[in-house]
Motif scaffolding. Structure first.
Motif, PDB file in Angstrom:
ATOM      1  N   UNK B  85       0.834  -1.211   0.000  1.00 29.60           N
ATOM      2  CA  UNK B  85       0.000   0.000   0.000  1.00 29.60           C
ATOM      3  C   UNK B  85       0.862   1.252   0.000  1.00 29.60           C
ATOM      4  N   UNK B  86       2.087   1.136   0.530  1.00 29.35           N
ATOM      5  CA  UNK B  86       2.956   2.303   0.640  1.00 29.35           C
ATOM      6  C   UNK B  86       3.573   2.710  -0.698  1.00 29.35           C
ATOM      7  N   UNK B  87       3.393   1.899  -1.735  1.00 31.83           N
ATOM      8  CA  UNK B  87       4.033   2.185  -3.014  1.00 31.83           C
ATOM      9  C   UNK B  87       3.115   3.040  -3.887  1.00 31.83           C
ATOM     10  N   UNK B  88       3.578   4.206  -4.304  1.00 32.67           N
ATOM     11  CA  UNK B  88       2.753   5.052  -5.177  1.00 32.67           C
ATOM     12  C   UNK B  88       2.436   4.307  -6.474  1.00 32.67           C
ATOM     13  N   UNK B  89       1.220   4.378  -6.920  1.00 36.37           N
ATOM     14  CA  UNK B  89       0.875   3.757  -8.200  1.00 36.37           C
ATOM     15  C   UNK B  89       0.607   2.270  -8.128  1.00 36.37           C
ATOM     16  N   UNK B  90       0.769   1.676  -6.963  1.00 35.33           N
ATOM     17  CA  UNK B  90       0.430   0.263  -6.807  1.00 35.33           C
ATOM     18  C   UNK B  90      -0.880   0.193  -6.031  1.00 35.33           C
ATOM     19  N   UNK B  91      -1.841  -0.485  -6.613  1.00 39.73           N
ATOM     20  CA  UNK B  91      -3.141  -0.591  -5.961  1.00 39.73           C
ATOM     21  C   UNK B  91      -3.229  -1.918  -5.214  1.00 39.73           C
ATOM     22  N   UNK B  92      -3.503  -1.826  -3.917  1.00 40.66           N
ATOM     23  CA  UNK B  92      -3.700  -3.019  -3.112  1.00 40.66           C
ATOM     24  C   UNK B  92      -5.165  -3.061  -2.735  1.00 40.66           C
ATOM     25  N   UNK B 102      -3.707  -7.197  -6.359  1.00 44.33           N
ATOM     26  CA  UNK B 102      -2.656  -6.195  -6.358  1.00 44.33           C
ATOM     27  C   UNK B 102      -2.183  -5.943  -7.777  1.00 44.33           C
ATOM     28  N   UNK B 103      -2.178  -4.684  -8.168  1.00 44.07           N
ATOM     29  CA  UNK B 103      -1.730  -4.374  -9.514  1.00 44.07           C
ATOM     30  C   UNK B 103      -0.988  -3.064  -9.537  1.00 44.07           C
ATOM     31  N   UNK B 104      -0.019  -2.985 -10.430  1.00 38.13           N
ATOM     32  CA  UNK B 104       0.713  -1.754 -10.633  1.00 38.13           C
ATOM     33  C   UNK B 104       0.357  -1.239 -12.016  1.00 38.13           C
ATOM     34  N   UNK B 105      -0.008   0.018 -12.097  1.00 40.12           N
ATOM     35  CA  UNK B 105      -0.399   0.611 -13.371  1.00 40.12           C
ATOM     36  C   UNK B 105      -1.535  -0.176 -14.029  1.00 40.12           C
ATOM     37  N   UNK B 106      -2.498  -0.566 -13.228  1.00 47.62           N
ATOM     38  CA  UNK B 106      -3.665  -1.267 -13.749  1.00 47.62           C
ATOM     39  C   UNK B 106      -3.524  -2.775 -13.676  1.00 47.62           C
ATOM     40  N   UNK B 107      -4.504  -3.475 -14.150  1.00 42.98           N
ATOM     41  CA  UNK B 107      -4.495  -4.929 -14.220  1.00 42.98           C
ATOM     42  C   UNK B 107      -4.387  -5.603 -12.853  1.00 42.98           C
ATOM     43  N   UNK B 108      -5.038  -5.014 -11.855  1.00 40.12           N
ATOM     44  CA  UNK B 108      -5.056  -5.714 -10.579  1.00 40.12           C
ATOM     45  C   UNK B 108      -6.200  -6.718 -10.562  1.00 40.12           C
ATOM     46  N   UNK B 109      -7.166  -6.503 -11.446  1.00 39.21           N
ATOM     47  CA  UNK B 109      -8.335  -7.377 -11.489  1.00 39.21           C
ATOM     48  C   UNK B 109      -7.973  -8.749 -12.029  1.00 39.21           C
ATOM     49  N   UNK B 110      -8.971  -9.614 -12.110  1.00 41.15           N
ATOM     50  CA  UNK B 110      -8.699 -10.951 -12.615  1.00 41.15           C
ATOM     51  C   UNK B 110      -7.653 -11.608 -11.752  1.00 41.15           C
ATOM     52  N   UNK B 111      -6.576 -12.054 -12.368  1.00 41.66           N
ATOM     53  CA  UNK B 111      -5.580 -12.780 -11.610  1.00 41.66           C
ATOM     54  C   UNK B 111      -4.345 -11.934 -11.299  1.00 41.66           C
ATOM     55  N   UNK B 112      -4.378 -10.675 -11.660  1.00 38.90           N
ATOM     56  CA  UNK B 112      -3.226  -9.832 -11.358  1.00 38.90           C
ATOM     57  C   UNK B 112      -1.937 -10.429 -11.869  1.00 38.90           C
ATOM     58  N   UNK B 113      -1.952 -10.862 -13.117  1.00 35.67           N
ATOM     59  CA  UNK B 113      -0.855 -11.692 -13.596  1.00 35.67           C
ATOM     60  C   UNK B 113       0.236 -10.921 -14.318  1.00 35.67           C
ATOM     61  N   UNK B 114       0.274  -9.610 -14.202  1.00 33.20           N
ATOM     62  CA  UNK B 114       1.246  -8.862 -14.990  1.00 33.20           C
ATOM     63  C   UNK B 114       2.373  -8.270 -14.161  1.00 33.20           C
TER      64      UNK B 114
END
Lengths: 191, 630
Positions: B85-92, B102-114
């Protein structure tokens, strides 16, 4: 919860937090002062070295007389060393910080911090202290291999310390095994 | 009226939390904040420039954020996914008590596989869904060194699936974790936790530690007030040995073993799953600071999971990796190659199976990267590529080019173009779901890797001795993303989706005094998909994220810390925006004895962070912790 209400509550909360931070910040900014993190860490190391070292009772005038921390040469610690030792008690003793030169009676120091500027005089200093109860700490790593008991060194972005077992054995101070456990060891030939 | 009261209580809280350091300023200023630290702590302290950005990181030509053990403890987080949560731009987004998106710059949905996640060089990637099972990724927090998060592609060095980010978790050298440490506590959500470590020295140049930890976490309530039955508990033990050898090489051997029960509601009924595993890793290499040298690393990892619903996945992975680096006058070259073998066994449940149920896969990879000094000390060009062959999508090449300018120690400007890929997973190729007559899905064995062309730009600047600003902007052009195709009764995946994502992250760090540090960040993300990919990029992540943290030392024995996190709504999932406030007090009662009181999500009794079914709410929570370090 209606979205509009939620948003206004959020904005209220956020702006309250931001406002008070900005206010606080602008008030305190004026009183700011420079400091050196490295000097603080090195001073904190020296304080720890004092805590983990035992001196013979004959090196003190009486039960409550101060521990003498001496600095020789042009050091980078400046007033931060004095601030760190101020008000501290080690083994129930207060700490005096003294600036000394090679002509002073160095054996009266309990800890002698040898600044990098003294590199060429290190042999003189070490031989003057032969058999004394002074814990010698060098400002850079090379000092430990050249005869100081301990030496601080900056490696990458950490400050670590070295110990020279032979030099420690030759002196009249007893260092806790904790210091020896954590130190990187050097021998006479260097690392 | 209610609204008024809320704002008032917030304001009071904020004034107390953020203003107190000022009150204590006069006292603390003459002292030395480091004076109370032990030798071990001093050895672990990184020398930071006045504004708190590590000098060695300041000229990193990437959107890099480092969360140290200290940051994590002071923010009150008790797990790795929460610390992100402390990382800017990373959504938890916390789905429930034991699941995170958890996703960085999007794609946290689904399986967060990126994004790729590594713990001490061991990848946590699971080929089942090319993602990370966050519930089993844990370390002894006291021995954590840092979590480095690179937002943006890291594929050239790290390999496939480092598409949107790399999360690199490292623990401290055994040399820095000497002595005994015992900690534990209890709270409203953190029901019970305890940890123990002993570090010792064997001979002149070998250090070791052994450790063990246990936690029991409560269930979350669902949106409708019903209990979520997702409480869980886990025990983990491990060791690490570090040796500085006479020949100048450094040897590390480490491993851990864990086992836990993970609760879940299955068809409205409480059920427990189980997750366990063990791993061992050895690494031998030249010292960190050698101008040229090599590293050889190998590990074995076993994971085993039975979900509450009865699905079973067991995996064994063996990995070996060699790296060589030469620092020349004009060229710094690093190259290496690696081999990974992974083998799994699954047992499906009614209607959900993997076909084949068991599958092994090999990956052979190599990489080379050259950093060219174009102008001494100020202008650099990095060229590199990873080459990889995997059993799912064949040969993949992942090149990147990066240019940066450091006119002085206080400024770094960088730009990069990279092309990472996300290789297909077992889910993508082998999953089969069947509800007779209603719904049928089967994976597609002929999928290509998803690919990204990423354009990045960043600027980092130390404006004054106390203030640092870090800015990064990106445009991501995704192609061949997975999308579902076909009718409900014969659904499958194809590579027909594409998307574009643009955004930026702005982070500042301000240290008005040595005993008070403020961190603030804001990030913006806008994803536009041409036809909706499986990960639903615009559905899974909030458009705006912001946070403000205040970390203060009041004298030598008291610390007060608070972090507020803001996430905007997730429209597609019908999730409202929220502000989460965490705050805590740490009191060093005596040397080596520390008490910590932490409150989490203090502003509301509970809110959901991401969409889910059932929808669980992250509750308000408090815990008290005692830490002993004799």
């Amino acid at each position: 919860m209606k979205p509009r209400l939620a948003i206004s509550r959020l904005l209220a909360g956020l702006s309250a937090i931001l406002t008070c931070v900005v206010l606080t910040a602008s008030v305190v900014h004026a009183a700011d002062a420079q400091e050196s993190t490295v000097a603080k860490i090195k001073s904190a190391y020296l304080l720890n070295f004092l805590r983990f070292t035992d001196w013979p009772s004959w090196s003190f005038d009486d039960q409550t007389s101060a521990l003498r921390v001496c600095v020789i040469g042009t050091d980078s610690l400046g007033g931060i060393l004095d601030q760190t030792m101020d008000d501290e008690l080690v083994h129930g003793r207060p700490i005096d910080v003294l600036r000394v030169t090679v002509d002073d009676p160095l054996q009266h120091c309990h800890l002698l911090y040898i600044a990098a500027s003294e590199e060429s005089r290190l042999n003189d200093i070490v031989s003057k202290l032969n058999g004394s109860s002074t814990l010698t700490v060098g400002e850079t790593a090379g000092f430990a291999s050249d005869g100081a008991m301990l030496a601080l060194n900056r490696e990458d972005d950490r400050i670590i310390f070295y110990a020279n077992r032979d030099a420690i054995r030759a002196g009249q101070v007893r260092l806790s095994s904790k210091i020896l456990q954590l130190a990187k060891m050097v021998d006479r030939r260097g690392r | 009226m209610e609204q008024h009261n809320l704002s008032w209580s917030r304001l009071t809280a904020c004034v107390t939390l953020f203003l107190t350091p000022f009150v204590s300023y006069a006292d603390d200023h003459i002292g030395n904040a480091y004076a109370g630290l032990s030798l071990e702590e001093l050895m672990a302290t990184r020398v930071t420039s006045v504004a708190g950005v590590e000098e060695s990181l300041f000229d990193t030509p990437a959107a890099l954020t480092v969360v140290t053990r200290e940051d994590m403890l002071r923010a009150g987080h008790r797990s790795i996914p929460e610390a992100l949560r402390l990382v800017p731009g990373t959504f938890v987004g916390r789905d429930d008590s034991n699941t995170w998106s958890i996703g960085t710059r999007g794609f946290s949905g689904g399986f967060g596989n990126k994004q790729l996640v590594l713990i001490d060089g061991r990848t946590t990637y699971d080929l089942l869904f090319s993602g990370t099972f966050w519930d089993v990724q844990d370390v002894m927090l006291e021995d954590l060194d840092r979590i480095e998060v690179v937002r943006g592609p890291g594929a050239t060095l790290w390999g496939a699936n480092a598409v949107n980010g790399v999360i690199n978790i490292t623990t401290r050298d055994a040399q820095q974790t000497q002595g005994l440490y015992v900690g534990g506590g209890s709270g409203s959500y953190e029901r019970l936790f305890g940890e123990f470590r002993y570090g010792g020295r064997a001979g002149d140049s070998t250090w070791y530690r052994i450790w063990s930890k246990h936690f029991e976490r409560d269930e979350y309530d669902l949106f409708n007030g019903a209990p979520g039955r997702d409480d869980w508990r886990m025990t983990r033990s491990g060791f690490r040995v570090d040796q500085e050898r006479r020949d100048g090489l450094h040897l590390t051997v480490q491993g851990d073993v864990y086992d836990g029960d993970i609760g879940e509601l299955v068809n409205g009924v409480e059920a427990d799953g189980e997750a366990s595993g063990h791993n061992i890793l050895a690494r031998l290499g030249s010292g960190e600071h050698a101008s040229q040298g090599w590293t050889l690393q190998s590990y074995y990892d076993h994971t085993d999971r039975i979900t509450a619903g009865g699905f079973v996945i067991e995996r064994d992975t063996f990995d070996i990796d060699f790296r060589r680096f030469h620092d020349g006058e004009k060229h710094n070259v690093i190259w290496g190659f690696g081999y990974r073998y992974t083998d799994d066994m699954t047992a499906g449940t009614t209607g959900l199976i993997f076909s084949p149920s068991s599958r092994s896969a090999e990956t052979l990879s190599g990489f080379i990267q050259d950093t060219i000094t174009l102008q001494d000390d100020s202008l650099f060009l990095m060229l590199g590529s990873k080459f990889e062959h995997n059993d799912f999508s064949g040969f993949e090449m992942q090149p990147s080019v990066r240019l940066w300018h450091t006119p002085d120690e206080r400024r770094t400007t960088w730009a990069a173009i990279s092309r990472p890929v996300r290789t297909p997973s077992r889910t993508d190729e082998d999953l089969a779901i069947e509800i007779p007559g209603l719904f049928s899905f089967s994976g597609n064995p002929n999928l290509d890797a998803e690919e990204l062309l990423a354009y990045e730009f960043g600027h980092r600047r130390q404006l004054t001795d106390e203030l640092t600003v870090d800015f990064a902007a990106f445009y991501n052009d995704y192609d061949r993303l997975l999308a579902t195709a076909g009718p409900q009764t014969a659904l499958t995946f194809d590579n027909s989706a594409s998307a574009g994502a643009a955004g930026f992250e702005l982070a500042t760090l301000w240290r008005p005094f040595s005993n008070w540090q403020l961190k603030a960040s804001y990030s913006y993300l806008n994803v536009a998909d041409d036809n909706e990919p499986v990960d639903e990029p615009d559905g899974g992540s909030p458009q705006h994220l912001a946070q403000l943290g205040s970390f203060s030392n009041l004298g030598e024995r008291l610390r007060i810390d608070a972090v507020a996190y803001y996430a905007s709504e997730i429209e597609a999932d019908n999730i409202d925006a929220y502000v989460r406030l965490d705050a805590g007090i740490t009191w060093q009662a005596f040397d080596g004895i520390e008490l910590r009181l932490r409150g989490q999500n203090l502003l509301d009794p509970g809110h959901p962070e991401v969409g889910g079914n059932p929808l669980a709410e992250v509750p308000r929570a408090v815990y008290l912790e005692l830490r002993l370090q004799p």
